[in-house]
Motif scaffolding. Structure first.
Motif, PDB file in Angstrom:
ATOM      1  N   VAL A   1      44.245  43.648  39.798  1.00 40.19           N
ATOM      2  CA  VAL A   1      43.700  42.937  40.957  1.00 40.19           C
ATOM      3  C   VAL A   1      42.178  43.012  40.957  1.00 40.19           C
ATOM      4  O   VAL A   1      41.486  42.020  41.251  1.00 40.19           O
ATOM      5  CB  VAL A   1      44.280  43.510  42.262  1.00 40.19           C
ATOM      6  N   ALA A   2      41.617  44.179  40.612  1.00 36.58           N
ATOM      7  CA  ALA A   2      40.158  44.327  40.596  1.00 36.58           C
ATOM      8  C   ALA A   2      39.534  43.381  39.575  1.00 36.58           C
ATOM      9  O   ALA A   2      38.519  42.721  39.859  1.00 36.58           O
ATOM     10  CB  ALA A   2      39.790  45.773  40.280  1.00 36.58           C
ATOM     11  N   ASN A   3      40.116  43.288  38.379  1.00 36.90           N
ATOM     12  CA  ASN A   3      39.589  42.379  37.356  1.00 36.90           C
ATOM     13  C   ASN A   3      39.709  40.924  37.797  1.00 36.90           C
ATOM     14  O   ASN A   3      38.806  40.108  37.563  1.00 36.90           O
ATOM     15  CB  ASN A   3      40.335  42.589  36.040  1.00 36.90           C
TER      16      ASN A   3
ATOM     17  N   GLY B   1      36.378  35.902  40.811  1.00 38.81           N
ATOM     18  CA  GLY B   1      36.190  35.011  41.941  1.00 38.81           C
ATOM     19  C   GLY B   1      37.471  34.467  42.536  1.00 38.81           C
ATOM     20  O   GLY B   1      37.442  33.505  43.320  1.00 38.81           O
ATOM     21  N   ILE B   2      38.612  35.054  42.210  1.00 34.70           N
ATOM     22  CA  ILE B   2      39.896  34.599  42.739  1.00 34.70           C
ATOM     23  C   ILE B   2      40.227  35.400  43.995  1.00 34.70           C
ATOM     24  O   ILE B   2      39.912  36.598  44.091  1.00 34.70           O
ATOM     25  CB  ILE B   2      40.997  34.759  41.678  1.00 34.70           C
ATOM     26  N   ALA B   3      40.890  34.761  44.946  1.00 33.70           N
ATOM     27  CA  ALA B   3      41.225  35.406  46.216  1.00 33.70           C
ATOM     28  C   ALA B   3      42.159  36.592  45.991  1.00 33.70           C
ATOM     29  O   ALA B   3      43.005  36.584  45.084  1.00 33.70           O
ATOM     30  CB  ALA B   3      41.882  34.399  47.155  1.00 33.70           C
ATOM     31  N   SER B   4      42.029  37.610  46.854  1.00 33.34           N
ATOM     32  CA  SER B   4      42.803  38.835  46.710  1.00 33.34           C
ATOM     33  C   SER B   4      44.306  38.566  46.738  1.00 33.34           C
ATOM     34  O   SER B   4      45.075  39.141  45.951  1.00 33.34           O
ATOM     35  CB  SER B   4      42.433  39.821  47.821  1.00 33.34           C
ATOM     36  N   ALA B   5      44.750  37.720  47.647  1.00 30.92           N
ATOM     37  CA  ALA B   5      46.179  37.447  47.772  1.00 30.92           C
ATOM     38  C   ALA B   5      46.731  36.817  46.496  1.00 30.92           C
ATOM     39  O   ALA B   5      47.812  37.184  46.005  1.00 30.92           O
ATOM     40  CB  ALA B   5      46.438  36.532  48.967  1.00 30.92           C
ATOM     41  N   ALA B   6      45.967  35.878  45.941  1.00 27.55           N
ATOM     42  CA  ALA B   6      46.411  35.229  44.710  1.00 27.55           C
ATOM     43  C   ALA B   6      46.423  36.218  43.548  1.00 27.55           C
ATOM     44  O   ALA B   6      47.328  36.202  42.695  1.00 27.55           O
ATOM     45  CB  ALA B   6      45.505  34.056  44.389  1.00 27.55           C
TER      46      ALA B   6
END
Length: 337
Positions: free
Chosen positions: A281-283, A288-293
């Protein structure tokens, strides 16, 4: 964790307290004249309890039942140092008391063989369970070697032995040389990179604790003498202290099994899964991708790897070239809208 008292009544050179001719009292006391010192057995029993609590915390963290920062939290690091130092210091004390009337070489070598066999068993089990971080020179390996080295100090002046202890600690904590990173030399200590091992107790600086115990026992020859042990708790601790090698070898498999069973029964997230999710998730978020996605995509990848039977190999970083193509396929599947 150390040498143990045999049926012949002779204390071992490492953690046995009296020398020849001892007989233990039924209530934890001992007869005079080469008698066992139950107060020291209780001290060793308390160290065993602390060690078991530490190992239980490690097992709980390993199976995802808890999140103790055993390798980063200064309090946990201090706890490990104190527990290990206490065992090694008591080993030094026992070495002096067990040889005060002379050393019986045959009995000493038999007990040395038991500890060496225990060390070999620990190494074999660790290589099978944790091949990436095996125990090649742990507590038992150290005690076996230190019991031999310590014999050279049991008749020396206490001040000289304590100076040697301080020098060992100073050298082991302040000096490092790349040559000691070699697999053939790293057991000595002085490494520039700490080996990946679940229990690494090199000669330097840890033999300093054994030498400190030898020096203290020489300064205080009556240590623990005449102290009675009463009550169920005291007798239980003394019993554990008298059989510390057996307790050491048996307690961790038992605790590990309990933690493993609890992890199967309780809805906990395995540490490898948790660590993968956090890193993935951190990478993803850095791109620039949303956390949920990111969370959904990373969860999908992990599920796909598990479905394909690749998860364990991926977590252990042991995927073959063919299996890596399976990883790429899993990532591609999860990227599809």
């Amino acid at each position: 964790m150390d040498f143990r008292r045999g049926d012949d009544g002779i204390m071992s050179a490492v953690d046995g307290v009296p020398a020849e001719g001892s007989t233990s009292g039924a209530a934890g006391g001992s007869k005079t004249g080469g008698s066992r010192r139950p107060a020291i057995d209780v001290a060793r029993g308390l160290a065993l309890v602390a060690m078991a609590l530490y190992h239980a915390s490690w097992d709980a963290t390993f199976f995802g039942l808890a999140r103790f920062d055993l390798l980063g939290d200064p309090l946990w690091l201090a706890a490990r140092t104190m527990i290990l130092s206490s065992f090694l210091l008591l080993a030094g004390v026992g070495l002096v008391l067990a040889t005060r009337d002379g050393l019986d070489a045959g009995r000493f070598l038999r007990r040395l063989g038991r500890v060496a066999a225990g060390a070999a068993a620990v190494s074999a089990a660790s290589y099978a369970l944790f091949p990436d971080s095996p125990i090649f020179f742990g507590v038992l390996h150290h005690i076996a070697l230190a019991s031999i080295v310590g014999l050279a100090f049991v008749r020396l002046p206490a001040a000289l032995t304590l100076m040697a202890a301080a020098a060992a600690v100073l050298a082991g904590t302040s000096l490092s040389f790349p040559i000691f990173d070699s697999p053939w030399l790293r057991w000595i200590g002085l490494t520039s990179v700490v080996p990946d091992s679940n229990d690494f107790v090199p000669v330097l600086p840890w033999i300093g604790a054994v030498l400190a115990g030898i020096g203290l026992a020489r300064l205080w020859p009556d240590m623990g003498e005449g102290v009675a042990v009463n009550g169920a708790a005291g007798r239980t601790l003394a019993l554990a202290g008298r059989h510390s090698l057996a307790v050491y070898l048996l307690h961790q498999p038992l605790l590990f099994g309990i933690a493993w069973a609890a992890a199967l029964l309780l809805p906990v997230e395995a540490p490898a899964v948790r660590d993968f999710q956090a890193a993935c998730v951190a990478n993803c978020e850095r791109a620039g991708i949303a956390s949920a996605a990111c969370a959904a995509n990373c969860g999908c990848v992990q599920s796909e790897l598990a479905r394909k039977g690749l998860w364990e190999g991926f977590a252990a970083n042991r995927l073959s070239e063919r299996e890596r193509r399976g990883l790429e396929d899993a990532v591609a599947v999860c990227r599809k809208p």
